[in-house]
Design an enzyme around this catalytic site. Structure first.
Site, PDB file in Angstrom:
ATOM      1  N   THR A 105      -6.012  -1.996  -3.617  1.00 38.92           N
ATOM      2  CA  THR A 105      -5.973  -2.088  -2.155  1.00 38.92           C
ATOM      3  C   THR A 105      -7.026  -1.165  -1.602  1.00 38.92           C
ATOM      4  OG1 THR A 105      -4.670  -2.065  -0.163  1.00 38.92           O
ATOM      5  CG2 THR A 105      -4.140  -0.396  -1.727  1.00 38.92           C
TER       6      THR A 105
ATOM      7  N   SER B 216       7.731   0.550   8.525  1.00 39.35           N
ATOM      8  CA  SER B 216       8.469   1.089   9.661  1.00 39.35           C
ATOM      9  C   SER B 216       7.969   2.479  10.053  1.00 39.35           C
ATOM     10  CB  SER B 216       9.962   1.155   9.347  1.00 39.35           C
ATOM     11  OG  SER B 216      10.193   1.880   8.162  1.00 39.35           O
TER      12      SER B 216
END
Length: 409
Positions: free
Chosen positions: A196, A409
């Site tokens: 990533t 979150s």
């Protein structure tokens, strides 16, 4: 093996993506993230030769597909538009339309043909890309050739990164100064082939796209594909190299007498970026370098090195300052490389802990103190051939779990 500076290659202190001639960059906050910069752009004054390497994950994000098409079909690129905060991955047909829309927005704003524009996204997977902030953001982009523009770009591509990752080198080819600069992001979900991570490299060297692709391919396994943080391979990841030729050298190719100088400078940039990514692994406190010698080939040496540096048990032992060499030799054994199980020698720094696969008496206190350092070197000699290789990673900490347990979150 790891390259070190030579008399013909020098590091640039004010390292910047716009250090090579003819590049401008910027980064802004457009609203994909709450406060931080999240939209970035780099432009070459002229269409540049382009090379790219991409994730091996079978599931590939929409922007990656668009950019691969530019690299492999056009062979030239003049601009790269990047957003962070949303990966635009696993977003179906709409995601593909949004990636193409990003390409068109940059085309309209900067009067560059769409097939000369690469796009990249990084962030949360599986959520639709909010286009309104990008539409408004692209209209506000004002790339410049100052250090501030390059640093804004570096900040805008970050996700869970804690530091910007930039580097630059200069060398001389055909009597002309050649500059190669790079910027990257990457902190977790790192297991290249690719990871990533996003990497963007600029150079003012003159080189055709096919030869630039060969150059990038020749150094990728030794750099970007020799790092690991957590064993996960992501959906978006790429490294792009743009070479605009404005330095004025004779066109580089493998027959050029200074071809190797260019390869070495390119590898220095990639190596720096790869090590910075490994060191900035999510929650990491230590960079781990594993050096393997005595393998039957360089490729097998790198396989063993990545097996050791990628072992969760090795990573946690380093975090806990535990000289548990049994975890290291186990990772050597399951690496899949050809080994002689009776000839393996292991060192932690300069501390010999295993010789010819048998334990050696050493000071546990000395080893523990060594493992408290922020950069740890593990040496493995297989005594089985001439191959040497390196891999880089980081320790595995409580914070890694915390960061990834709450990423959305």
């Amino acid at each position: 093996m790891e390259l070190t500076l030579s008399p013909t290659i020098k590091k640039i202190e004010r390292k910047s993506l716009v250090s090579p001639k003819g590049f401008t960059a910027t980064g802004i906050h457009c609203g994909l993230k709450h406060k931080k910069k999240d939209l970035a752009l780099v432009i070459s004054d002229v269409p540049a030769s382009v090379a790219g390497v991409f994730t091996t994950n079978a599931i590939q994000a929409a922007p990656l597909k668009v950019t691969k098409d530019v690299v492999y079909t056009t062979g030239k690129m003049q601009a790269i538009l990047v957003n962070s905060g949303n990966a635009n991955a696993c977003t179906g047909k709409q995601g593909e339309l949004d990636a193409l829309a990003m390409q068109q927005l940059a085309s309209d704003q900067f009067d560059i043909a769409p097939n000369l524009i690469g796009v990249a996204s990084t962030g949360v997977i599986g959520e639709p890309l909010p286009m309104a902030p990008i539409i408004h953001g692209v209209a506000k982009l004002a790339p410049n050739n100052e250090l501030t523009g390059a640093l804004d770009f570096a900040q805008a591509i970050m996700t869970t990164d804690t530091i910007m990752k930039t580097t630059s080198y200069a060398t001389t080819i055909d009597g002309k100064e050649i500059v190669i600069a790079g910027v990257a992001k990457g902190s977790g979900m790192i297991e290249p082939n690719m990871a990533t991570m996003l990497g963007f490299i600029t150079t003012d060297a003159a080189i055709e796209s096919a030869d630039l692709q060969a150059a990038l391919a020749s150094i990728t396994d030794k750099t970007f594909n020799s790092i690991t943080v957590d064993g996960d391979t992501s959906t978006n990841d790429m490294v792009l190299v743009l070479a605009n030729g404005l330095a004025g050298n004779q066109t580089l190719n493998p027959a050029h007498p200074e071809w190797q100088t260019f390869i070495d400078a390119l590898q220095m940039v990639a190596q720096d970026l790869a090590k910075m990514i490994a060191k900035d692994g999510e929650g990491a406190t230590k960079l781990i370098e594993v050096k393997v010698s005595g393998a039957i080939s360089e490729q097998e040496a790198r396989i063993v090195a990545k097996s050791v540096v990628g072992s969760p048990l090795v990573k946690t032992a380093v975090f806990g300052c535990d000289a548990n060499w049994g975890r290291i030799i186990a990772a050597v054994g399951y690496s899949g490389a050809t080994i002689n199980p009776d000839t393996i020698t292991i060192k932690l720094g300069d501390i010999l802990v295993v010789e010819n696969s048998e334990p050696v008496k050493f000071s546990e206190e000395q080893a523990m103190n060594y493992l408290k350092q922020h950069e740890i070197n593990i040496s493995v000699d297989l005594n089985n051939g001439p191959g040497q290789g390196l891999a880089w990673g980081c320790d595995l900490t409580y914070d890694y779990v915390q960061i990834n347990a709450s990423y959305r979150s």
